[in-house]
Design a protein around this motif. Structure first.
Motif, PDB file in Angstrom:
ATOM      1  N   LYS A  79       0.837  -1.209   0.000  1.00 21.21           N
ATOM      2  CA  LYS A  79       0.000   0.000   0.000  1.00 21.21           C
ATOM      3  C   LYS A  79       0.873   1.261   0.000  1.00 21.21           C
ATOM      4  O   LYS A  79       0.610   2.203  -0.752  1.00 21.21           O
ATOM      5  CB  LYS A  79      -0.916  -0.010   1.221  1.00 21.21           C
ATOM      6  N   HIS A  80       1.909   1.259   0.822  1.00 20.04           N
ATOM      7  CA  HIS A  80       2.833   2.393   0.877  1.00 20.04           C
ATOM      8  C   HIS A  80       3.556   2.550  -0.457  1.00 20.04           C
ATOM      9  O   HIS A  80       3.722   3.673  -0.961  1.00 20.04           O
ATOM     10  CB  HIS A  80       3.826   2.174   2.026  1.00 20.04           C
ATOM     11  N   LEU A  81       3.968   1.451  -1.037  1.00 21.97           N
ATOM     12  CA  LEU A  81       4.658   1.475  -2.325  1.00 21.97           C
ATOM     13  C   LEU A  81       3.743   2.020  -3.424  1.00 21.97           C
ATOM     14  O   LEU A  81       4.177   2.803  -4.269  1.00 21.97           O
ATOM     15  CB  LEU A  81       5.158   0.073  -2.678  1.00 21.97           C
ATOM     16  N   LYS A  85       4.438   5.242  -5.803  1.00 23.37           N
ATOM     17  CA  LYS A  85       4.393   5.098  -7.260  1.00 23.37           C
ATOM     18  C   LYS A  85       3.436   6.113  -7.876  1.00 23.37           C
ATOM     19  O   LYS A  85       3.756   6.746  -8.890  1.00 23.37           O
ATOM     20  CB  LYS A  85       3.963   3.677  -7.630  1.00 23.37           C
ATOM     21  N   LYS A  86       2.281   6.301  -7.262  1.00 26.23           N
ATOM     22  CA  LYS A  86       1.296   7.258  -7.756  1.00 26.23           C
ATOM     23  C   LYS A  86       1.884   8.672  -7.755  1.00 26.23           C
ATOM     24  O   LYS A  86       1.733   9.417  -8.720  1.00 26.23           O
ATOM     25  CB  LYS A  86       0.033   7.204  -6.891  1.00 26.23           C
ATOM     26  N   THR A  87       2.589   9.019  -6.694  1.00 24.37           N
ATOM     27  CA  THR A  87       3.228  10.329  -6.597  1.00 24.37           C
ATOM     28  C   THR A  87       4.279  10.502  -7.686  1.00 24.37           C
ATOM     29  O   THR A  87       4.327  11.544  -8.356  1.00 24.37           O
ATOM     30  CB  THR A  87       3.877  10.505  -5.207  1.00 24.37           C
ATOM     31  N   LEU A  88       5.113   9.494  -7.871  1.00 23.53           N
ATOM     32  CA  LEU A  88       6.170   9.570  -8.889  1.00 23.53           C
ATOM     33  C   LEU A  88       5.600   9.655 -10.298  1.00 23.53           C
ATOM     34  O   LEU A  88       6.134  10.389 -11.141  1.00 23.53           O
ATOM     35  CB  LEU A  88       7.116   8.373  -8.763  1.00 23.53           C
ATOM     36  N   ARG A  90       4.660  13.043 -15.154  1.00 24.07           N
ATOM     37  CA  ARG A  90       3.826  13.745 -16.136  1.00 24.07           C
ATOM     38  C   ARG A  90       4.155  15.242 -16.161  1.00 24.07           C
ATOM     39  O   ARG A  90       3.994  15.893 -17.186  1.00 24.07           O
ATOM     40  CB  ARG A  90       2.344  13.530 -15.833  1.00 24.07           C
ATOM     41  N   SER A  91       4.583  15.765 -15.022  1.00 26.31           N
ATOM     42  CA  SER A  91       4.924  17.184 -14.935  1.00 26.31           C
ATOM     43  C   SER A  91       6.196  17.347 -14.095  1.00 26.31           C
ATOM     44  O   SER A  91       6.128  17.663 -12.902  1.00 26.31           O
ATOM     45  CB  SER A  91       3.753  17.939 -14.288  1.00 26.31           C
ATOM     46  N   PRO A  92       7.376  17.134 -14.707  1.00 26.47           N
ATOM     47  CA  PRO A  92       8.621  17.168 -13.943  1.00 26.47           C
ATOM     48  C   PRO A  92       9.103  18.571 -13.575  1.00 26.47           C
ATOM     49  O   PRO A  92      10.059  18.730 -12.836  1.00 26.47           O
ATOM     50  CB  PRO A  92       9.622  16.482 -14.873  1.00 26.47           C
ATOM     51  N   ARG A  93       8.433  19.595 -14.038  1.00 27.92           N
ATOM     52  CA  ARG A  93       8.847  20.974 -13.765  1.00 27.92           C
ATOM     53  C   ARG A  93       8.331  21.423 -12.394  1.00 27.92           C
ATOM     54  O   ARG A  93       7.226  21.092 -11.992  1.00 27.92           O
ATOM     55  CB  ARG A  93       8.279  21.884 -14.853  1.00 27.92           C
TER      56      ARG A  93
END
Length: 98
Positions: free
Chosen positions: A4-6, A10-13, A18-21
């Motif tokens: 669940k933590h992983l 992953k969702k955050t990353l 999608r928006s690395p700026r």
């Protein structure tokens, strides 16, 4: 590390990918720590390594600046952290050595 933590990491990353700026180094440092990486004294920039299960990840340098991390650098860090996620997923499933 729990699945669940992983999944949350992953969702955050993936959102960051999608928006690395516009991301600060502290964001990346927090994610690196959440994936089991700890600061290691090597190189010009702060480097993060996994002390436990080190075979799962190579050293990762995260620039320590107060300004936003450059887009190309951010994308590279995100890719490396997503590789960590993939390795953790395999490790938690019990696929081989990690």
């Amino acid at each position: 590390m729990t699945p669940k933590h992983l999944a949350k990491i992953k969702k955050t990353l993936l959102a960051m990918q999608r928006s690395p700026r516009g991301h600060k180094s502290v964001e990346f440092e927090g994610l690196a720590r959440a994936l089991g990486r700890q600061p290691d004294n090597r190189g010009k920039e702060p480097t993060y390594m996994r002390r436990k299960d080190p075979e799962l990840a190579r050293p990762l340098s995260i620039p320590a600046h107060s300004v936003d991390v450059r887009v190309g650098t951010a994308a590279s860090i995100i890719d490396a952290l997503l590789d960590d996620v993939v390795q953790w997923e395999a490790y938690l499933r019990g696929d081989g050595d990690g």
